[in-house]
Scaffold this motif. Structure first.
Motif, PDB file in Angstrom:
ATOM      1  N   TRP A  55      -4.428   5.850  -1.098  1.00  0.00           N
ATOM      2  CA  TRP A  55      -3.373   4.867  -1.311  1.00  0.00           C
ATOM      3  C   TRP A  55      -3.536   4.195  -2.669  1.00  0.00           C
TER       4      TRP A  55
ATOM      5  N   THR B 138       3.530  -1.177   3.760  1.00  0.00           N
ATOM      6  CA  THR B 138       3.144   0.131   3.259  1.00  0.00           C
ATOM      7  C   THR B 138       4.412   0.887   2.900  1.00  0.00           C
TER       8      THR B 138
ATOM      9  N   ARG C 138       1.084   5.252   0.009  1.00  0.00           N
ATOM     10  CA  ARG C 138       0.402   6.533   0.206  1.00  0.00           C
ATOM     11  C   ARG C 138       0.792   7.438  -0.964  1.00  0.00           C
TER      12      ARG C 138
ATOM     13  N   PHE D 204       0.857  -1.182   0.000  1.00  0.00           N
ATOM     14  CA  PHE D 204       0.000   0.000   0.000  1.00  0.00           C
ATOM     15  C   PHE D 204       0.894   1.235   0.000  1.00  0.00           C
TER      16      PHE D 204
END
Length: 186
Positions: free
Chosen positions: A61, A185, A14, A12
């Motif tokens: 995201w 992430t 951002r 993921f």
């Protein structure tokens, strides 16, 4: 533990406004696919102004499977559509998956539930157009409970104070405390 999907790492990322075109591309592909099937969940194309604020806040995201973009999701921490509901919650908005990555949505929902738990939320909430029976069944199969239907202003996918009303079904997933899975992430 890193999430995987068919043996491929799911990450993921951002996004900032510099990647808005990628987010819009995913949303537009998903919206086009829905509209071609007569499902009026979203408009044929998304306007940049509809996503710019969430991207600027750092709440949007891109989801990558391996080295390819597979989808997008926005996590909000309040939603006026749920003003009558108690408790801290995370809100999933504009979750979309590219057709080649069909099936990765469950990983996105898992990630969103973990993100909400990490922020102390006791539930994950989302909504969809009431007439989208297939998506409603999908959410219910993933443990979400129907919490009523309400009108929103504007076209499907848009939230306005006025304009034509679109009926949406609200769904909520209880988030019991427990072990949090770590999902990659960047």
């Amino acid at each position: 533990m890193t999430a995987d999907w068919h043996g491929v790492e799911v990450v993921f990322q951002r996004v900032g406004v510099d990647r808005m075109d990628e987010v819009l591309s995913v949303l537009d592909e998903a919206a086009g696919w829905l509209n071609a099937r007569g499902i009026r969940q979203w408009p044929a194309r998304f306007e940049a102004t509809w996503v710019e604020e969430a991207i600027s806040r750092g709440d949007t995201w891109l989801v990558a499977a391996g080295d390819k973009v597979a989808g997008t999701v926005t996590m909000d921490w309040s939603d006026p559509l749920w003003a009558d509901a108690d408790g801290a919650a995370g809100y999933v908005h504009r979750m979309a998956v590219l057709r080649w990555a069909a099936g990765i949505g469950a990983r996105i929902l898992d990630w969103a539930a973990n993100a909400a738990r990490q922020r102390g939320a006791n539930s994950l909430r989302l909504d969809c157009v009431t007439s989208n029976d297939r998506l409603r069944a999908y959410y219910e199969a993933h443990g979400f409970a129907h919490r009523g239907d309400v009108p929103v202003g504007g076209a499907p996918g848009q939230r306005l104070e006025d304009g034509p009303a679109t009926w949406v079904s609200r769904y909520e997933l209880a988030l019991p405390r427990g072990d949090l899975r770590v999902i990659a992430t960047r």
